[in-house]
Design a protein around this motif. Structure first.
Motif, PDB file in Angstrom:
ATOM      1  N   MET A   1       0.823  -1.208   0.000  1.00  0.00           N
ATOM      2  CA  MET A   1       0.000   0.000   0.000  1.00  0.00           C
ATOM      3  C   MET A   1       0.859   1.261   0.000  1.00  0.00           C
ATOM      4  SD  MET A   1      -3.057  -1.187  -0.070  1.00  0.00           S
ATOM      5  CE  MET A   1      -4.004   0.288   0.315  1.00  0.00           C
ATOM      6  N   LEU A   2       1.975   1.230   0.755  1.00  0.00           N
ATOM      7  CA  LEU A   2       2.829   2.415   0.878  1.00  0.00           C
ATOM      8  C   LEU A   2       3.772   2.573  -0.299  1.00  0.00           C
ATOM      9  CD1 LEU A   2       3.777   2.109   4.659  1.00  0.00           C
ATOM     10  CD2 LEU A   2       2.202   3.757   3.639  1.00  0.00           C
ATOM     11  N   CYS A   3       4.293   1.454  -0.797  1.00  0.00           N
ATOM     12  CA  CYS A   3       5.302   1.497  -1.863  1.00  0.00           C
ATOM     13  C   CYS A   3       5.139   0.256  -2.735  1.00  0.00           C
ATOM     14  CB  CYS A   3       6.706   1.556  -1.244  1.00  0.00           C
ATOM     15  SG  CYS A   3       8.051   1.612  -2.459  1.00  0.00           S
ATOM     16  N   PRO A   4       4.270   0.308  -3.723  1.00  0.00           N
ATOM     17  CA  PRO A   4       4.004  -0.884  -4.544  1.00  0.00           C
ATOM     18  C   PRO A   4       5.229  -1.428  -5.269  1.00  0.00           C
ATOM     19  CG  PRO A   4       2.339   0.820  -4.905  1.00  0.00           C
ATOM     20  CD  PRO A   4       3.425   1.446  -4.089  1.00  0.00           C
ATOM     21  N   ASP A   5       6.216  -0.570  -5.554  1.00  0.00           N
ATOM     22  CA  ASP A   5       7.391  -1.003  -6.306  1.00  0.00           C
ATOM     23  C   ASP A   5       8.549  -1.460  -5.422  1.00  0.00           C
ATOM     24  OD1 ASP A   5       6.163  -0.427  -8.743  1.00  0.00           O
ATOM     25  OD2 ASP A   5       6.834   1.664  -8.692  1.00  0.00           O
ATOM     26  N   CYS A   6       8.413  -1.314  -4.110  1.00  0.00           N
ATOM     27  CA  CYS A   6       9.514  -1.709  -3.218  1.00  0.00           C
ATOM     28  C   CYS A   6       9.643  -3.231  -3.167  1.00  0.00           C
ATOM     29  CB  CYS A   6       9.288  -1.184  -1.806  1.00  0.00           C
ATOM     30  SG  CYS A   6       9.517   0.603  -1.637  1.00  0.00           S
ATOM     31  N   PRO A   7      10.893  -3.748  -3.157  1.00  0.00           N
ATOM     32  CA  PRO A   7      11.075  -5.197  -3.026  1.00  0.00           C
ATOM     33  C   PRO A   7      10.490  -5.716  -1.718  1.00  0.00           C
ATOM     34  CG  PRO A   7      13.103  -4.139  -3.751  1.00  0.00           C
ATOM     35  CD  PRO A   7      12.163  -3.044  -3.347  1.00  0.00           C
ATOM     36  N   MET A   8       9.975  -6.940  -1.767  1.00  0.00           N
ATOM     37  CA  MET A   8       9.378  -7.578  -0.606  1.00  0.00           C
ATOM     38  C   MET A   8      10.397  -8.465   0.102  1.00  0.00           C
ATOM     39  SD  MET A   8       6.158  -6.567  -0.413  1.00  0.00           S
ATOM     40  CE  MET A   8       6.854  -4.957  -0.809  1.00  0.00           C
ATOM     41  N   LEU A   9      10.329  -8.498   1.431  1.00  0.00           N
ATOM     42  CA  LEU A   9      11.180  -9.390   2.214  1.00  0.00           C
ATOM     43  C   LEU A   9      10.581 -10.793   2.156  1.00  0.00           C
ATOM     44  CD1 LEU A   9      13.726  -8.672   3.858  1.00  0.00           C
ATOM     45  CD2 LEU A   9      12.292  -8.620   5.894  1.00  0.00           C
ATOM     46  N   VAL A  10      11.412 -11.796   1.829  1.00  0.00           N
ATOM     47  CA  VAL A  10      10.928 -13.169   1.683  1.00  0.00           C
ATOM     48  C   VAL A  10      11.697 -14.080   2.631  1.00  0.00           C
ATOM     49  CG1 VAL A  10      10.229 -12.816  -0.716  1.00  0.00           C
ATOM     50  CG2 VAL A  10      12.540 -13.657  -0.221  1.00  0.00           C
ATOM     51  N   PRO A  11      11.205 -15.306   2.896  1.00  0.00           N
ATOM     52  CA  PRO A  11      11.871 -16.216   3.834  1.00  0.00           C
ATOM     53  C   PRO A  11      13.318 -16.504   3.459  1.00  0.00           C
ATOM     54  CG  PRO A  11       9.651 -16.988   3.407  1.00  0.00           C
ATOM     55  CD  PRO A  11       9.896 -15.835   2.466  1.00  0.00           C
ATOM     56  N   LEU A  12      14.114 -16.779   4.481  1.00  0.00           N
ATOM     57  CA  LEU A  12      15.546 -17.019   4.298  1.00  0.00           C
ATOM     58  C   LEU A  12      15.846 -18.313   3.552  1.00  0.00           C
ATOM     59  CD1 LEU A  12      16.724 -15.844   7.827  1.00  0.00           C
ATOM     60  CD2 LEU A  12      17.069 -14.652   5.656  1.00  0.00           C
TER      61      LEU A  12
ATOM     62  N   LYS B   1      28.665 -17.995   5.730  1.00  0.00           N
ATOM     63  CA  LYS B   1      28.383 -18.216   7.145  1.00  0.00           C
ATOM     64  C   LYS B   1      26.887 -18.143   7.407  1.00  0.00           C
ATOM     65  CE  LYS B   1      29.470 -16.368  11.747  1.00  0.00           C
ATOM     66  NZ  LYS B   1      28.104 -16.161  12.227  1.00  0.00           N
ATOM     67  N   GLU B   2      26.239 -17.134   6.815  1.00  0.00           N
ATOM     68  CA  GLU B   2      24.821 -16.952   7.094  1.00  0.00           C
ATOM     69  C   GLU B   2      24.209 -15.997   6.080  1.00  0.00           C
ATOM     70  OE1 GLU B   2      22.943 -16.785  11.285  1.00  0.00           O
ATOM     71  OE2 GLU B   2      23.373 -14.698  10.748  1.00  0.00           O
ATOM     72  N   VAL B   3      22.966 -16.274   5.706  1.00  0.00           N
ATOM     73  CA  VAL B   3      22.188 -15.343   4.893  1.00  0.00           C
ATOM     74  C   VAL B   3      21.438 -14.410   5.837  1.00  0.00           C
ATOM     75  CG1 VAL B   3      20.324 -15.092   3.212  1.00  0.00           C
ATOM     76  CG2 VAL B   3      21.932 -17.002   3.016  1.00  0.00           C
ATOM     77  N   GLY B   4      21.612 -13.107   5.660  1.00  0.00           N
ATOM     78  CA  GLY B   4      20.996 -12.143   6.552  1.00  0.00           C
ATOM     79  C   GLY B   4      19.571 -11.800   6.175  1.00  0.00           C
ATOM     80  N   ARG B   5      19.337 -11.533   4.906  1.00  0.00           N
ATOM     81  CA  ARG B   5      17.986 -11.214   4.444  1.00  0.00           C
ATOM     82  C   ARG B   5      17.933 -11.344   2.928  1.00  0.00           C
ATOM     83  NH1 ARG B   5      15.745  -5.456   5.223  1.00  0.00           N
ATOM     84  NH2 ARG B   5      15.195  -6.360   7.216  1.00  0.00           N
ATOM     85  N   ILE B   6      16.718 -11.581   2.429  1.00  0.00           N
ATOM     86  CA  ILE B   6      16.473 -11.714   0.990  1.00  0.00           C
ATOM     87  C   ILE B   6      15.261 -10.861   0.643  1.00  0.00           C
ATOM     88  CG2 ILE B   6      15.935 -13.273  -0.913  1.00  0.00           C
ATOM     89  CD1 ILE B   6      17.087 -15.575   0.768  1.00  0.00           C
ATOM     90  N   ARG B   7      15.421  -9.975  -0.328  1.00  0.00           N
ATOM     91  CA  ARG B   7      14.308  -9.186  -0.830  1.00  0.00           C
ATOM     92  C   ARG B   7      14.106  -9.492  -2.312  1.00  0.00           C
ATOM     93  NH1 ARG B   7      15.590  -3.380  -0.360  1.00  0.00           N
ATOM     94  NH2 ARG B   7      17.713  -4.113  -0.677  1.00  0.00           N
ATOM     95  N   VAL B   8      12.875  -9.456  -2.740  1.00  0.00           N
ATOM     96  CA  VAL B   8      12.532  -9.781  -4.117  1.00  0.00           C
ATOM     97  C   VAL B   8      11.704  -8.654  -4.701  1.00  0.00           C
ATOM     98  CG1 VAL B   8      11.339 -11.411  -5.634  1.00  0.00           C
ATOM     99  CG2 VAL B   8      12.557 -12.255  -3.631  1.00  0.00           C
ATOM    100  N   GLY B   9      12.048  -8.246  -5.918  1.00  0.00           N
ATOM    101  CA  GLY B   9      11.296  -7.220  -6.616  1.00  0.00           C
ATOM    102  C   GLY B   9      11.177  -7.539  -8.092  1.00  0.00           C
ATOM    103  N   HIS B  10      10.230  -6.920  -8.746  1.00  0.00           N
ATOM    104  CA  HIS B  10      10.032  -7.117 -10.177  1.00  0.00           C
ATOM    105  C   HIS B  10      10.300  -5.804 -10.886  1.00  0.00           C
ATOM    106  CE1 HIS B  10       7.900  -7.684 -14.026  1.00  0.00           C
ATOM    107  NE2 HIS B  10       8.191  -8.968 -13.860  1.00  0.00           N
ATOM    108  N   VAL B  11      11.182  -5.852 -11.870  1.00  0.00           N
ATOM    109  CA  VAL B  11      11.538  -4.669 -12.653  1.00  0.00           C
ATOM    110  C   VAL B  11      10.928  -4.814 -14.038  1.00  0.00           C
ATOM    111  CG1 VAL B  11      13.421  -3.277 -13.587  1.00  0.00           C
ATOM    112  CG2 VAL B  11      13.681  -4.384 -11.359  1.00  0.00           C
ATOM    113  N   LEU B  12      10.138  -3.854 -14.428  1.00  0.00           N
ATOM    114  CA  LEU B  12       9.438  -3.890 -15.701  1.00  0.00           C
ATOM    115  C   LEU B  12      10.436  -4.047 -16.843  1.00  0.00           C
ATOM    116  CD1 LEU B  12       6.602  -3.669 -16.958  1.00  0.00           C
ATOM    117  CD2 LEU B  12       7.022  -1.215 -17.239  1.00  0.00           C
ATOM    118  N   GLY B  13      10.244  -5.074 -17.642  1.00  0.00           N
ATOM    119  CA  GLY B  13      11.112  -5.327 -18.783  1.00  0.00           C
ATOM    120  C   GLY B  13      12.343  -6.148 -18.461  1.00  0.00           C
ATOM    121  N   SER B  14      12.622  -6.340 -17.157  1.00  0.00           N
ATOM    122  CA  SER B  14      13.818  -7.104 -16.758  1.00  0.00           C
ATOM    123  C   SER B  14      13.482  -8.343 -15.945  1.00  0.00           C
ATOM    124  CB  SER B  14      14.768  -6.209 -15.951  1.00  0.00           C
ATOM    125  OG  SER B  14      15.173  -5.094 -16.715  1.00  0.00           O
ATOM    126  N   GLY B  15      12.271  -8.447 -15.456  1.00  0.00           N
ATOM    127  CA  GLY B  15      11.874  -9.627 -14.702  1.00  0.00           C
ATOM    128  C   GLY B  15      12.193  -9.523 -13.227  1.00  0.00           C
TER     129      GLY B  15
END
Length: 385
Positions: free
Chosen positions: A140-151, A180-194
Motif C-alpha cells: 500500500m505504501l510502496c508498490p514497487d519496493c522489493p518484498m522481504l521473503v523467507p531465508l 556463514k549466514e544469509v541475513g535477508r532476501i528481498r525480491v522485486g520485479h523490474v518492468l522489462g527485466s523480470g
C-alpha cells in the motif's frame, strides 16, 4: 558478463572503532531503568550471534521488587534492528537503524535482572521479533519496493550461491571464503527485466588457498578468532544473473603470526567438527556455518548501486577503501570435487537456527537463557565501591 561489477570495500587492519561509554551502575532505585536497559542491550547483542544488532527505542515499563540484599527488576523494552551484522565490531550504539523502506524490524522484549550487592545479573529475556510493516502494508505504501521473503527462498539462495562464487573469483584474497549466514532476501520485479533478488549475507575465511581445485563449499573455516569475515550485499536478475556484489571485510581478532613451519590450528566446531556438508554436519536454515553460532560477537556492509524499485541498500558504515575486480561466468567447474548436499537443498537447510520466530524472513532474538543454561550463572555487571 556485460554490466557486471563487484566491489570489495576493505576495512583497515586496525579498525578505528569508537569506544562505547562505560556502563552505568544498575541500582535498586526508581530511576534505575535506563542503566538496566543499557546493560540489557549489551547482553542481548552479545548473545545474538546470528542476524543483525539491535538498538533500544523505548523503555515501555520498569518494575522493581525489593528483596533481601537487593532487588529483582523487570523491563519491557522496544528495540529496532540496525544495519550492522553481528560480525561487525562496531558498537551497536554507533549502528544505523534500518529505514522503513528498507524493511525495518522491531523487537518487543521482556528482560529480568537480579541485583545483589552491586552485582546486576541478567536472569532471563524473551523477545518478539517482527517487521515494522508487513508486506501487505508495504504494498500500500510502496508498490514497487522489493518484498522481504523467507531465508530459505529457493531463488534467493540460488542468487546467494552465485554471488559467493563471484566473490571467490577475487584473486586478492589469500583463501576461499564460504557462506556463514544469509541475513535477508528481498525480491522485486523490474518492468522489462523480470525478477530481481537483493540479498545480504556473511562470509568466513577458510583454510583452502585461493586457486586450489577443491570446491570452496567443501572447505573448513579458519578458527573464529583467526578468520577474516566479510559482509556482502548482492543484486541478481533472473534474466542476466549476478549484477553486483559489495562487501566489507573485518580482520581477525587474533592476529598473532604463526611461527616457522606452524600451521593454522584446526578448531572443533559444534555439530561434529566438520565444515558444512562434510562429515554429516548440517547447518541451520540460511546459515552454512557454524551450526550453532560458534563465531562469537564482534556487519554492516559495503554499499552497492541502489536496486531498482525505489528501495536502496543501507549506507556503508565503518572505515575502508574500495577496489574493483571482475569475475568470470560463475559456472561450476566439473573437475572440482563436491562434498555433501547441494547448496540450498532441503538437506542443507533443514531447520531455522536454534530458535524459531513467527516470521521466516527474519533472524529473531532468541530467548535467554539458552537450552541447558542454568539460572544464576548468566552474564553479570558488577560495580565495586
Amino acid at each position: 558478463m556485460k554490466g557486471f561489477h563487484i566491489v570489495v570495500l576493505l576495512s583497515s587492519a586496525v579498525l578505528l572503532v569508537s569506544a562505547a561509554p562505560a556502563l552505568e551502575l544498575v541500582t535498586c532505585s526508581e530511576d534505575g531503568g535506563p542503566a538496566a536497559a543499557r546493560l540489557a542491550m549489551h547482553r542481548i547483542n552479545e548473545n545474538h550471534d546470528h542476524g543483525y544488532k539491535f538498538r533500544l527505542k523505548t523503555i515501555q515499563s520498569h518494575k522493581m521488587d525489593k528483596v533481601d540484599g537487593g532487588c529483582n527488576l523487570e523491563l519491557q523494552l522496544n528495540l529496532l534492528e540496525t544495519v550492522c551484522y553481528n560480525i561487525d565490531p562496531k558498537p551497536f550504539e554507533d549502528c544505523l537503524i534500518r529505514g522503513e523502506a528498507e524493511r525495518a524490524v522491531m523487537a518487543n522484549c521482556t528482560v529480568q535482572f537480579s541485583v545483589r550487592n552491586n552485582d546486576a545479573n541478567l536472569t532471563k529475556y524473551e523477545c518478539d521479533t517482527r517487521q515494522v510493516k508487513t508486506n501487505q502494508d508495504m504494498v500500500m505504501l510502496c508498490p514497487d519496493c522489493p518484498m522481504l521473503v523467507p531465508l530459505n527462498n529457493i531463488g534467493g539462495l540460488k542468487s546467494v550461491k552465485e554471488a559467493v562464487s563471484k566473490f571467490n573469483q577475487n584473486t586478492t584474497n589469500q583463501h576461499y571464503y564460504i557462506l556463514k549466514e544469509v541475513g535477508r532476501i528481498r525480491v522485486g520485479h523490474v518492468l522489462g527485466s523480470g525478477m530481481y533478488y537483493y540479498t545480504e549475507f556473511a562470509l568466513v575465511e577458510t583454510h583452502c588457498p585461493m586457486g586450489s581445485r577443491i570446491n570452496p563449499e567443501a572447505c573448513q573455516p579458519l578458527c573464529p578468532d583467526r578468520a577474516h569475515h566479510a559482509f556482502c550485499q548482492s543484486s541478481y536478475s533472473n534474466a542476466t544473473g549476478v549484477k553486483s556484489v559489495a562487501c566489507e571485510f573485518y580482520p581477525p581478532s587474533n592476529t598473532t603470526a604463526l611461527g616457522p613451519g606452524e600451521k593454522e590450528p584446526l578448531c572443533r566446531y559444534h555439530g561434529g567438527g566438520h565444515p558444512p556438508g562434510v562429515g554429516g554436519a548440517t547447518p541451520p536454515l540460511g546459515c552454512l556455518w557454524p551450526p550453532h553460532g560458534g563465531y562469537g560477537h564482534p556487519p554492516h556492509v559495503g554499499h552497492g548501486p541502489p536496486p531498482p524499485g525505489g528501495d536502496g541498500h543501507p549506507p556503508r558504515v565503518g572505515g575502508g577503501h574500495g577496489g574493483h575486480h571482475h569475475g568470470g561466468d560463475g559456472k561450476d567447474d566439473k573437475e572440482k570435487q563436491h562434498h555433501g548436499p547441494p547448496f540450498g537443498s532441503k538437506q542443507h537447510f533443514h531447520h531455522f537456527h536454534r530458535c524459531r520466530g513467527s516470521d521466516p524472513a527474519l533472524h529473531p532474538i532468541c530467548p535467554w537463557p539458552r537450552s541447558g543454561h542454568r539460572h544464576g550463572h548468566g552474564p553479570s555487571h558488577r560495580h565495586d565501591d
